[in-house]
Scaffold this motif. Structure first.
Motif, PDB file in Angstrom:
ATOM      1  N   TYR A  84       0.841  -1.198   0.000  1.00 29.48           N
ATOM      2  CA  TYR A  84       0.000   0.000   0.000  1.00 29.48           C
ATOM      3  C   TYR A  84       0.877   1.249   0.000  1.00 29.48           C
ATOM      4  O   TYR A  84       2.045   1.208   0.393  1.00 29.48           O
ATOM      5  CB  TYR A  84      -0.924   0.002   1.221  1.00 29.48           C
ATOM      6  CG  TYR A  84      -0.192  -0.067   2.552  1.00 29.48           C
ATOM      7  CD1 TYR A  84       0.110   1.087   3.282  1.00 29.48           C
ATOM      8  CD2 TYR A  84       0.213  -1.292   3.081  1.00 29.48           C
ATOM      9  CE1 TYR A  84       0.779   1.026   4.492  1.00 29.48           C
ATOM     10  CE2 TYR A  84       0.888  -1.364   4.292  1.00 29.48           C
ATOM     11  CZ  TYR A  84       1.164  -0.204   4.998  1.00 29.48           C
ATOM     12  OH  TYR A  84       1.837  -0.269   6.190  1.00 29.48           O
ATOM     13  N   ALA A 102       4.389   5.228   7.684  1.00 31.42           N
ATOM     14  CA  ALA A 102       3.086   5.531   8.280  1.00 31.42           C
ATOM     15  C   ALA A 102       3.232   6.567   9.381  1.00 31.42           C
ATOM     16  O   ALA A 102       4.057   6.453  10.259  1.00 31.42           O
ATOM     17  CB  ALA A 102       2.456   4.258   8.842  1.00 31.42           C
ATOM     18  N   GLU A 127      -2.448  13.349   1.027  1.00 33.37           N
ATOM     19  CA  GLU A 127      -3.774  12.787   1.288  1.00 33.37           C
ATOM     20  C   GLU A 127      -3.900  11.377   0.723  1.00 33.37           C
ATOM     21  O   GLU A 127      -4.491  10.503   1.329  1.00 33.37           O
ATOM     22  CB  GLU A 127      -4.850  13.690   0.663  1.00 33.37           C
ATOM     23  CG  GLU A 127      -6.265  13.216   0.925  1.00 33.37           C
ATOM     24  CD  GLU A 127      -7.280  14.084   0.241  1.00 33.37           C
ATOM     25  OE1 GLU A 127      -8.468  13.736   0.283  1.00 33.37           O
ATOM     26  OE2 GLU A 127      -6.877  15.122  -0.310  1.00 33.37           O
ATOM     27  N   SER A 154      -2.295   8.824   3.105  1.00 31.94           N
ATOM     28  CA  SER A 154      -3.118   8.597   4.289  1.00 31.94           C
ATOM     29  C   SER A 154      -4.304   7.708   3.964  1.00 31.94           C
ATOM     30  O   SER A 154      -4.664   6.823   4.742  1.00 31.94           O
ATOM     31  CB  SER A 154      -3.620   9.951   4.838  1.00 31.94           C
ATOM     32  OG  SER A 154      -2.529  10.762   5.214  1.00 31.94           O
ATOM     33  N   ARG A 155      -4.880   7.887   2.791  1.00 34.09           N
ATOM     34  CA  ARG A 155      -6.015   7.064   2.390  1.00 34.09           C
ATOM     35  C   ARG A 155      -5.580   5.606   2.259  1.00 34.09           C
ATOM     36  O   ARG A 155      -6.270   4.696   2.708  1.00 34.09           O
ATOM     37  CB  ARG A 155      -6.586   7.572   1.064  1.00 34.09           C
ATOM     38  CG  ARG A 155      -7.749   6.724   0.539  1.00 34.09           C
ATOM     39  CD  ARG A 155      -8.323   7.305  -0.740  1.00 34.09           C
ATOM     40  NE  ARG A 155      -8.895   8.617  -0.486  1.00 34.09           N
ATOM     41  CZ  ARG A 155      -8.480   9.738  -1.061  1.00 34.09           C
ATOM     42  NH1 ARG A 155      -7.493   9.701  -1.924  1.00 34.09           N
ATOM     43  NH2 ARG A 155      -9.038  10.904  -0.782  1.00 34.09           N
ATOM     44  N   GLU A 172      -3.054   4.120   3.757  1.00 35.18           N
ATOM     45  CA  GLU A 172      -2.720   3.551   5.062  1.00 35.18           C
ATOM     46  C   GLU A 172      -3.974   3.217   5.866  1.00 35.18           C
ATOM     47  O   GLU A 172      -4.047   2.161   6.516  1.00 35.18           O
ATOM     48  CB  GLU A 172      -1.837   4.524   5.829  1.00 35.18           C
ATOM     49  CG  GLU A 172      -0.444   4.668   5.221  1.00 35.18           C
ATOM     50  CD  GLU A 172       0.259   5.939   5.661  1.00 35.18           C
ATOM     51  OE1 GLU A 172      -0.241   6.568   6.607  1.00 35.18           O
ATOM     52  OE2 GLU A 172       1.261   6.304   5.044  1.00 35.18           O
ATOM     53  N   VAL A 173      -4.966   4.101   5.839  1.00 31.93           N
ATOM     54  CA  VAL A 173      -6.219   3.848   6.570  1.00 31.93           C
ATOM     55  C   VAL A 173      -6.893   2.589   6.028  1.00 31.93           C
ATOM     56  O   VAL A 173      -7.341   1.723   6.779  1.00 31.93           O
ATOM     57  CB  VAL A 173      -7.165   5.058   6.462  1.00 31.93           C
ATOM     58  CG1 VAL A 173      -8.552   4.714   6.994  1.00 31.93           C
ATOM     59  CG2 VAL A 173      -6.589   6.242   7.220  1.00 31.93           C
ATOM     60  N   PHE A 174      -6.905   2.463   4.691  1.00 26.82           N
ATOM     61  CA  PHE A 174      -7.564   1.303   4.085  1.00 26.82           C
ATOM     62  C   PHE A 174      -6.791   0.024   4.394  1.00 26.82           C
ATOM     63  O   PHE A 174      -7.383  -1.003   4.750  1.00 26.82           O
ATOM     64  CB  PHE A 174      -7.666   1.495   2.570  1.00 26.82           C
ATOM     65  CG  PHE A 174      -8.425   0.396   1.875  1.00 26.82           C
ATOM     66  CD1 PHE A 174      -9.804   0.437   1.765  1.00 26.82           C
ATOM     67  CD2 PHE A 174      -7.742  -0.686   1.333  1.00 26.82           C
ATOM     68  CE1 PHE A 174     -10.497  -0.584   1.142  1.00 26.82           C
ATOM     69  CE2 PHE A 174      -8.420  -1.702   0.709  1.00 26.82           C
ATOM     70  CZ  PHE A 174      -9.802  -1.660   0.601  1.00 26.82           C
ATOM     71  N   HIS A 209      -6.570  -0.577   8.568  1.00 27.58           N
ATOM     72  CA  HIS A 209      -7.792  -0.626   9.358  1.00 27.58           C
ATOM     73  C   HIS A 209      -8.946  -1.312   8.620  1.00 27.58           C
ATOM     74  O   HIS A 209      -9.476  -2.322   9.085  1.00 27.58           O
ATOM     75  CB  HIS A 209      -8.202   0.795   9.778  1.00 27.58           C
ATOM     76  CG  HIS A 209      -7.162   1.491  10.606  1.00 27.58           C
ATOM     77  ND1 HIS A 209      -6.956   1.212  11.935  1.00 27.58           N
ATOM     78  CD2 HIS A 209      -6.237   2.447  10.273  1.00 27.58           C
ATOM     79  CE1 HIS A 209      -5.966   1.957  12.406  1.00 27.58           C
ATOM     80  NE2 HIS A 209      -5.516   2.720  11.419  1.00 27.58           N
ATOM     81  N   THR A 210      -9.340  -0.758   7.455  1.00 32.47           N
ATOM     82  CA  THR A 210     -10.511  -1.284   6.749  1.00 32.47           C
ATOM     83  C   THR A 210     -10.279  -2.709   6.241  1.00 32.47           C
ATOM     84  O   THR A 210     -11.116  -3.592   6.434  1.00 32.47           O
ATOM     85  CB  THR A 210     -10.877  -0.362   5.568  1.00 32.47           C
ATOM     86  OG1 THR A 210     -11.015   0.976   6.040  1.00 32.47           O
ATOM     87  CG2 THR A 210     -12.174  -0.817   4.915  1.00 32.47           C
ATOM     88  N   GLY A 257     -12.872   5.049   4.464  1.00 35.27           N
ATOM     89  CA  GLY A 257     -13.265   5.112   5.867  1.00 35.27           C
ATOM     90  C   GLY A 257     -14.044   3.907   6.300  1.00 35.27           C
ATOM     91  O   GLY A 257     -13.923   2.827   5.759  1.00 35.27           O
ATOM     92  N   ALA A 258     -14.862   4.091   7.310  1.00 34.65           N
ATOM     93  CA  ALA A 258     -15.583   2.965   7.902  1.00 34.65           C
ATOM     94  C   ALA A 258     -17.074   3.208   7.866  1.00 34.65           C
ATOM     95  O   ALA A 258     -17.766   3.060   8.849  1.00 34.65           O
ATOM     96  CB  ALA A 258     -15.104   2.733   9.330  1.00 34.65           C
TER      97      ALA A 258
END
Length: 357
Positions: free
Chosen positions: A170, A176, A183, A186-187, A189-191, A194-195, A318-319
């Motif tokens: 990713y 991280a 942006e 960050s998208r 890393e979040v996906f 976490h997701t 996001g979630a």
């Protein structure tokens, strides 16, 4: 008598028809020869009318020839009706030397096979098109249903000898939380952190290797990537529009994410050259310019396409409620390309509760 010769004539209902009875009378001098048309139906004979105004009528013509006379008795149908097909039409020739008979019957023409063939062809094309469209729309749902209904038809987890179901690459996987991230990083890393684990690991039972989360502290980057990719059956490559763009580093020098590029190159090499790995491309945001993307990655995208999270899952990674449902369209596609794992696929389809973050 040269005609009729006990023949069958095909004609369409409603069309006109002429049929001649031709008789050659040899010799010279006066001879009494009578030629007439008769309709024969159900064993009864009926003389056909000589009145020209009738729908079916007859008329005679005589012509002198070199060695006698040529008699012609013309039978004329102004319009053939349905009832005419059930009769036999007999031409009778009588003279002092004897009698001759010739007949014909009417039959409706054979059906136009070309029209029927064209109709059958059109129907088959429509059925094939509808079947193909239905299969394209429902093949993922059918495959997931089969996995849940007939799990014994599929290999058990770990049957391929792989420790992980997928190796995840990713954007920003080695930086991280750094202040220099944009942006898009960050998208990703979040996906990825976490997701993806929330849905695939916690709820679907897959086992993922995510660099930075599962790698050992102090472990050599090249060795870690190479070893764990070979231990994985799939390769999940997450990318954004700026993932492969060069970014300015210290002193104005261009730099790229070396860890990501190395992992991407090795994963694609295993997929295209060694054919020991299956690659899944996940597009986290809409990409309009692919000029900076590696050619091998573009070839892979043209060959098999990419799963578009930004279109099917939702912007931002996001979630949200639908983004975390395994039965949503995006996660169905991911599960379809991944091996059967964890909970029953049928259960995941029926479950409507939201995952707990």
């Amino acid at each position: 008598m040269s005609e009729p010769n006990n023949e069958k004539i095909r004609t369409a209902c409603g069309s006109p028809l002429n049929k001649s009875c031709r008789v050659h009378v040899p010799g010279s001098g006066f001879q009494t020869v009578v030629v007439s048309w008769w309709r024969q139906k159900e064993g009864e004979d009926e003389l056909i009318s000589f009145t020209a105004s009738d729908r079916v009528h007859q008329a005679s013509r005589t012509k002198k020839v070199e060695n006698g006379e040529e008699l012609e008795q013309l039978l004329h149908f102004t319009k053939v009706n349905e009832e005419d097909f059930s009769s036999t039409y007999v031409c009778r020739v009588s003279s002092d030397k004897g009698q001759l008979n010739g007949n014909f019957t009417l039959q409706q023409p054979d059906p136009d096979l070309r029209a029927h063939s064209a109709l059958v062809f059109v129907v088959l094309v429509l059925l094939f098109t509808m079947g193909t469209a239905t299969f394209t729309l429902l093949k993922i749902d059918m495959a997931l249903w089969c996995r849940g209904t007939f799990p014994h038809l599929y290999p058990k987890p770990g049957a391929d000898g792989k420790a992980y179901d997928a190796y995840v690459v990713y954007p920003g996987m080695c930086a991280a939380g750094s202040s220099g991230q944009n942006e898009g990083q960050s998208r990703g890393e979040v996906f990825a952190l976490h997701t993806l684990p929330l849905v695939l690991e916690k709820h679907c039972g897959y086992k993922l290797f995510i660099y930075g989360r599962d790698s050992l502290p102090g472990e050599a980057m090249v060795d870690s990537i190479r070893e764990n990719i070979t231990k994985s059956s799939h390769f999940l490559l997450l990318y954004t529009a700026s993932t492969f763009c060069k970014r300015g580093g210290a002193g104005g020098m261009a730099r790229t994410d070396g860890h990501l590029l190395f992992a991407q190159q090795m994963g694609v090499h295993c997929a295209l050259v060694e054919e020991t790995l299956r690659v899944l491309l996940v597009e986290l945001e809409e990409v309009t310019d692919y000029s900076a993307f590696p050619e091998s990655l573009l070839h892979l995208r043209r060959k098999q396409g990419a799963l578009q999270w930004w279109r099917l899952g939702g912007a931002g990674g996001g979630a949200g409620e639908m983004q975390l449902r395994p039965s949503s369209r995006f996660w169905k596609q991911v599960r379809y390309h991944m091996p059967p794992r964890g909970r029953s696929e049928a259960y995941l389809e029926k479950e409507g509760t939201l995952l707990n973050v």
